[in-house]
Design a protein around this motif. Sequence first.
Motif, PDB file in Angstrom:
ATOM      1  N   LEU A   1       0.733  -1.205  -0.137  1.00  8.85           N
ATOM      2  CA  LEU A   1      -0.035  -0.066   0.044  1.00  8.85           C
ATOM      3  C   LEU A   1       1.024   1.412  -0.060  1.00  8.85           C
ATOM      4  O   LEU A   1       0.356   2.044   0.073  1.00  8.85           O
ATOM      5  CB  LEU A   1      -1.093  -0.006   1.453  1.00  8.85           C
ATOM      6  CG  LEU A   1      -1.910  -1.041   1.330  1.00  8.85           C
ATOM      7  CD1 LEU A   1      -2.629  -1.068   2.608  1.00  8.85           C
ATOM      8  CD2 LEU A   1      -2.884  -1.213   0.098  1.00  8.85           C
ATOM      9  N   ALA A   2       2.101   1.329  -0.357  1.00 12.00           N
ATOM     10  CA  ALA A   2       2.986   2.183  -0.306  1.00 12.00           C
ATOM     11  C   ALA A   2       2.646   3.380  -1.043  1.00 12.00           C
ATOM     12  O   ALA A   2       2.865   4.727  -1.065  1.00 12.00           O
ATOM     13  CB  ALA A   2       4.179   1.883  -0.442  1.00 12.00           C
ATOM     14  N   TYR A   3       1.997   2.948  -2.485  1.00 15.18           N
ATOM     15  CA  TYR A   3       1.714   4.192  -3.399  1.00 15.18           C
ATOM     16  C   TYR A   3       0.477   4.690  -3.053  1.00 15.18           C
ATOM     17  O   TYR A   3       0.034   5.612  -3.802  1.00 15.18           O
ATOM     18  CB  TYR A   3       1.621   3.452  -4.847  1.00 15.18           C
ATOM     19  CG  TYR A   3       3.258   2.864  -5.165  1.00 15.18           C
ATOM     20  CD1 TYR A   3       4.250   3.688  -5.025  1.00 15.18           C
ATOM     21  CD2 TYR A   3       3.260   1.598  -5.663  1.00 15.18           C
ATOM     22  CE1 TYR A   3       5.339   3.333  -5.370  1.00 15.18           C
ATOM     23  CE2 TYR A   3       4.578   1.169  -6.043  1.00 15.18           C
ATOM     24  CZ  TYR A   3       5.736   1.972  -5.849  1.00 15.18           C
ATOM     25  OH  TYR A   3       6.924   1.639  -6.184  1.00 15.18           O
ATOM     26  N   THR A   4      -0.471   4.213  -2.043  1.00 14.78           N
ATOM     27  CA  THR A   4      -1.682   4.723  -1.770  1.00 14.78           C
ATOM     28  C   THR A   4      -1.627   5.118  -0.232  1.00 14.78           C
ATOM     29  O   THR A   4      -2.390   4.237   0.559  1.00 14.78           O
ATOM     30  CB  THR A   4      -2.837   3.800  -1.946  1.00 14.78           C
ATOM     31  OG1 THR A   4      -2.514   2.560  -1.470  1.00 14.78           O
ATOM     32  CG2 THR A   4      -3.075   3.712  -3.854  1.00 14.78           C
ATOM     33  N   PRO A   5      -0.814   6.132   0.180  1.00 19.01           N
ATOM     34  CA  PRO A   5      -0.700   6.205   1.588  1.00 19.01           C
ATOM     35  C   PRO A   5      -2.014   6.501   2.425  1.00 19.01           C
ATOM     36  O   PRO A   5      -2.165   6.633   3.456  1.00 19.01           O
ATOM     37  CB  PRO A   5       0.511   7.336   1.663  1.00 19.01           C
ATOM     38  CG  PRO A   5       0.412   8.121   0.342  1.00 19.01           C
ATOM     39  CD  PRO A   5      -0.046   6.797  -0.666  1.00 19.01           C
ATOM     40  N   GLN A   6      -3.065   7.255   1.689  1.00 23.23           N
ATOM     41  CA  GLN A   6      -4.204   7.643   2.390  1.00 23.23           C
ATOM     42  C   GLN A   6      -5.157   6.653   2.471  1.00 23.23           C
ATOM     43  O   GLN A   6      -6.094   6.986   2.981  1.00 23.23           O
ATOM     44  CB  GLN A   6      -4.859   8.924   1.350  1.00 23.23           C
ATOM     45  CG  GLN A   6      -5.152   8.595   0.100  1.00 23.23           C
ATOM     46  CD  GLN A   6      -4.243   8.178  -0.898  1.00 23.23           C
ATOM     47  OE1 GLN A   6      -3.080   8.195  -0.617  1.00 23.23           O
ATOM     48  NE2 GLN A   6      -4.646   8.191  -2.046  1.00 23.23           N
ATOM     49  N   ALA A   7      -5.068   5.399   1.688  1.00 31.86           N
ATOM     50  CA  ALA A   7      -5.933   4.422   1.709  1.00 31.86           C
ATOM     51  C   ALA A   7      -6.018   3.787   3.144  1.00 31.86           C
ATOM     52  O   ALA A   7      -5.069   3.750   3.826  1.00 31.86           O
ATOM     53  CB  ALA A   7      -5.746   3.472   0.687  1.00 31.86           C
ATOM     54  N   GLU A   8      -7.160   3.455   3.460  1.00 35.11           N
ATOM     55  CA  GLU A   8      -7.364   2.830   4.786  1.00 35.11           C
ATOM     56  C   GLU A   8      -8.346   1.876   4.821  1.00 35.11           C
ATOM     57  O   GLU A   8      -8.836   1.613   3.635  1.00 35.11           O
ATOM     58  CB  GLU A   8      -8.075   3.868   5.738  1.00 35.11           C
ATOM     59  CG  GLU A   8      -7.135   4.958   6.186  1.00 35.11           C
ATOM     60  CD  GLU A   8      -5.833   4.540   6.774  1.00 35.11           C
ATOM     61  OE1 GLU A   8      -5.782   3.560   7.531  1.00 35.11           O
ATOM     62  OE2 GLU A   8      -4.736   5.267   6.606  1.00 35.11           O
ATOM     63  N   VAL A   9      -8.629   0.965   5.644  1.00 37.87           N
ATOM     64  CA  VAL A   9      -9.447  -0.082   5.953  1.00 37.87           C
ATOM     65  C   VAL A   9     -10.934   0.513   5.317  1.00 37.87           C
ATOM     66  O   VAL A   9     -11.433   1.395   5.898  1.00 37.87           O
ATOM     67  CB  VAL A   9      -9.683  -0.851   7.219  1.00 37.87           C
ATOM     68  CG1 VAL A   9     -10.914  -1.617   7.307  1.00 37.87           C
ATOM     69  CG2 VAL A   9      -8.523  -1.321   7.825  1.00 37.87           C
ATOM     70  N   GLY A  10     -11.387  -0.231   4.236  1.00 37.99           N
ATOM     71  CA  GLY A  10     -12.615  -0.062   3.733  1.00 37.99           C
ATOM     72  C   GLY A  10     -12.501   0.629   2.323  1.00 37.99           C
ATOM     73  O   GLY A  10     -13.543   0.922   1.702  1.00 37.99           O
ATOM     74  N   THR A  11     -11.559   1.235   2.031  1.00 43.51           N
ATOM     75  CA  THR A  11     -11.086   1.989   0.876  1.00 43.51           C
ATOM     76  C   THR A  11     -11.057   0.931  -0.298  1.00 43.51           C
ATOM     77  O   THR A  11     -10.345  -0.199  -0.160  1.00 43.51           O
ATOM     78  CB  THR A  11      -9.785   2.776   0.954  1.00 43.51           C
ATOM     79  OG1 THR A  11      -9.860   3.581   2.009  1.00 43.51           O
ATOM     80  CG2 THR A  11      -9.443   3.560  -0.243  1.00 43.51           C
ATOM     81  N   TYR A  12     -11.516   1.292  -1.361  1.00 41.56           N
ATOM     82  CA  TYR A  12     -11.201   0.488  -2.616  1.00 41.56           C
ATOM     83  C   TYR A  12     -10.119   1.041  -3.151  1.00 41.56           C
ATOM     84  O   TYR A  12      -9.999   2.369  -3.516  1.00 41.56           O
ATOM     85  CB  TYR A  12     -12.437   0.355  -3.469  1.00 41.56           C
ATOM     86  CG  TYR A  12     -13.653  -0.372  -2.896  1.00 41.56           C
ATOM     87  CD1 TYR A  12     -13.736  -1.450  -3.636  1.00 41.56           C
ATOM     88  CD2 TYR A  12     -14.344   0.244  -2.037  1.00 41.56           C
ATOM     89  CE1 TYR A  12     -14.825  -2.349  -3.112  1.00 41.56           C
ATOM     90  CE2 TYR A  12     -15.418  -0.658  -1.342  1.00 41.56           C
ATOM     91  CZ  TYR A  12     -15.565  -1.940  -2.056  1.00 41.56           C
ATOM     92  OH  TYR A  12     -16.799  -2.708  -1.582  1.00 41.56           O
ATOM     93  N   VAL A  13      -9.376  -0.019  -3.946  1.00 44.47           N
ATOM     94  CA  VAL A  13      -8.182   0.226  -4.683  1.00 44.47           C
ATOM     95  C   VAL A  13      -7.921  -0.395  -5.931  1.00 44.47           C
ATOM     96  O   VAL A  13      -8.464  -1.407  -6.161  1.00 44.47           O
ATOM     97  CB  VAL A  13      -6.762   0.187  -3.723  1.00 44.47           C
ATOM     98  CG1 VAL A  13      -6.740   1.254  -2.477  1.00 44.47           C
ATOM     99  CG2 VAL A  13      -6.637  -1.172  -3.150  1.00 44.47           C
ATOM    100  N   ILE A  14      -7.166   0.052  -6.736  1.00 45.14           N
ATOM    101  CA  ILE A  14      -6.597  -0.640  -7.964  1.00 45.14           C
ATOM    102  C   ILE A  14      -5.499  -1.339  -7.629  1.00 45.14           C
ATOM    103  O   ILE A  14      -4.580  -0.462  -7.365  1.00 45.14           O
ATOM    104  CB  ILE A  14      -6.749   0.377  -9.213  1.00 45.14           C
ATOM    105  CG1 ILE A  14      -8.100   1.034  -9.489  1.00 45.14           C
ATOM    106  CG2 ILE A  14      -6.167  -0.592 -10.433  1.00 45.14           C
ATOM    107  CD1 ILE A  14      -9.017  -0.063  -9.858  1.00 45.14           C
ATOM    108  N   VAL A  15      -5.268  -2.785  -8.010  1.00 48.80           N
ATOM    109  CA  VAL A  15      -4.172  -3.528  -7.514  1.00 48.80           C
ATOM    110  C   VAL A  15      -3.647  -3.914  -8.943  1.00 48.80           C
ATOM    111  O   VAL A  15      -4.135  -4.523  -9.607  1.00 48.80           O
ATOM    112  CB  VAL A  15      -4.312  -4.356  -6.910  1.00 48.80           C
ATOM    113  CG1 VAL A  15      -2.996  -5.245  -6.339  1.00 48.80           C
ATOM    114  CG2 VAL A  15      -4.881  -4.031  -5.320  1.00 48.80           C
TER     115      VAL A  15
END
Length: 92
Positions: free
Chosen positions: A34-48
């Motif tokens: 998750l280093a490239y999405t430092p603002q993402a937290e539990v419950g956040t949707y991300v593109i991997v």
Amino acid sequence: MCLGIPGRIIDVREEAGLRTGTVDFGGVRREVCLAYTPQAEVGTYVIVHVGFAIAQVDEAEAERTLEVLRAMADAVTGELGEPLPSRRGDVG
């Protein structure tokens, strides 16, 4: 083929100085950097992509994309190592 697959972060932790977490891809769970999405937290949707969360995305967009990817089962299996389960709540 290279895919960026949306998933929901279910936990976040620090491992050896690197921000990581578990991401749920509609039933398939993987450890992700998750280093490239430092603002993402539990419950956040991300593109991997290849084990790295590269962007945040809203839930509606994530669900639409997962539906398209379910229709492309071979591509998803190549990226995740297994197919996505059928949509949650589907029977059979």
